[in-house]
Design an enzyme around this catalytic site. Sequence first.
Site, mmCIF file in Angstrom:
data_model
loop_
_atom_site.group_PDB
_atom_site.id
_atom_site.type_symbol
_atom_site.label_atom_id
_atom_site.label_comp_id
_atom_site.label_asym_id
_atom_site.label_seq_id
_atom_site.Cartn_x
_atom_site.Cartn_y
_atom_site.Cartn_z
ATOM 1 N N ASP A 147 0.821 -1.221 0.000
ATOM 2 C CA ASP A 147 0.000 0.000 0.000
ATOM 3 C C ASP A 147 0.849 1.263 0.000
ATOM 4 O OD1 ASP A 147 -2.384 -1.329 0.079
ATOM 5 O OD2 ASP A 147 -3.141 -0.306 1.860
ATOM 6 N N ILE A 208 -11.900 8.123 -1.619
ATOM 7 C CA ILE A 208 -12.774 8.466 -0.489
ATOM 8 C C ILE A 208 -13.713 7.307 -0.192
ATOM 9 C CG2 ILE A 208 -14.205 10.288 0.504
ATOM 10 C CD1 ILE A 208 -13.541 11.990 -1.999
ATOM 11 N N GLY A 211 -12.171 4.777 4.872
ATOM 12 C CA GLY A 211 -10.838 5.372 5.002
ATOM 13 C C GLY A 211 -10.656 6.246 3.775
ATOM 14 N N ARG A 284 -24.233 7.430 3.903
ATOM 15 C CA ARG A 284 -25.620 7.331 3.425
ATOM 16 C C ARG A 284 -26.602 7.659 4.549
ATOM 17 N NH1 ARG A 284 -24.107 1.554 0.998
ATOM 18 N NH2 ARG A 284 -23.148 1.608 3.053
#
Length: 400
Positions: A147, A208, A211, A284
Site C-alpha cells: 500500500d 474516499i 478510510g 448514506r
Amino acid sequence: MSKLILAINAGSSSLKFQLIRMPEEELVTKGLIERIGLKDSIFTIEVNGEKVKTVQDIKDHVEAVDIMLDAFKAHNIINDINDIDGTGHRVVHGGEKFPESVAITDEVEKEIEELSELAPLHNPANLMGIRAFRKLLPNIPHVAIFDTAFHQTMPEKAYLYSLPYHYYKDYGIRKYGFHGTSHKFVSQRAAEMLDKPVEDLRIISCHIGNGASIAAIDGGKSIDTSMGFTPLAGVTMGTRSGNIDPALIPFIMEKTGKTAEQVLEILNKESGLLGLSGTSSDLRDLSEEAESGKARSQMALDVFASKIHKYIGSYAARMHGVDVIVFTAGIGENSVEIRAKVLEGLEFMGVYWDPKKNENLLRGKEGFINYPHSPVKVVVIPTDEESMIARDVMTFGGLK
C-alpha cells in the site's frame, strides 16, 4: 498465452480473493473466507454469477487456502491447482525498504515481518496469507504489493515531519502514505481515458471511502499524500479524526483520565463522521439524517467535504496547477453530494463541472463530470486494486 492470477487480501481472520485471467483482466471468480480460526467459519465463492456459501470450521489460513483451491476444482473453475500461475498479496506496509512490488522470497518474508511494528494490525495478518499460499503452491511466483510503495517517490520535503531529524533516522518516523495501489490504478486509468501519457499529467486522486486519502500525482509519480506515518492522518474519515493538533492528546488524557492508548483508540474508532454526528460513520445514513433536518449530521458532512476541498487546493499549489481530479472508492464513486461539495468554488482553478453529469455517475459507472470547455478534467473511476495487483504479479513475478 493467458495466465490465471490470484489477488489476495488476507486479514487476521479473513481471506478475500479474486481469480483474474491476465492480461485480459477478466474476473474468473471471487470470494471471501470469514471467521478463520473461529467456530462456524463462512466460505463464500461466486460461481456463474451466483454466490455459494458454506459454513464449516476452518482452523487457520493454510486450511482456508486448501478449501478455496478444492472449491475451484469442485466448481470446474480450474482442473488442477497447477492451473494457477501466480499470486499477488496486498501488504499494508513496505516502509522505505520496498519502493515497488517484489517477488516474495524467505528474505522478503522476513523483512515484511520486521516492518510489522509500523503496521501491527495488518502486516502479521498479510503474512499469514503469504505463508499459506507459499506452502500450498510452492512452484509459482508469489508477489507482495505494498500500500505504501507508490508513495515512495515523495521528496524529502513532503515526507519529513518537523521533528528532531534523528527520530527519522533512528525510528523511521516519516510520512508513508497508503491506498497506493488504488491511487496508482486510477491515475493510469485517467491517462487512458484522456488518451495522454500519465507522464504528461498532474493528477489529484481522491480515494474516499470509510478510510480516505488524497494524493498529488505528478507525471505518474506520487509527490505528496494526505495519510502519514499511519492511516490516521489527513482528511476526516468514517471513524478516524484525520489531522488534529498533537497537543490535544495529552490535553484529552488530562481531562478524561484516559491513557494514550485509549485516546488513540478514540481517534481511530470513535472520531471522524461518527464522532462529529454522534450517530453514524456511514455517509448514506448521514445524508438521510441531514435531509430530515439533523444539524449535526449536516455539519459532519460539511467538515468531511471541506477537508478534501482544502487538500485539492494545496496539491494544485504543490504541482503548480492540475490537469485532472479523480474521485474513487465507495464515497468518491457514489456520493453525488460529496463530489459537489468538494468541487464547489473551484472555478478559479479552472474546474467547471456539470451537475447533471455528476448525478448520473453512480454504482460503478466511469466517466467525466466536467463541462467540455473545462481546463481541468474531473473524472469518476471505480477503483480496481485487484487488477493492479494482478498486473504487478505479471511484471514482478516474471510472467510477461
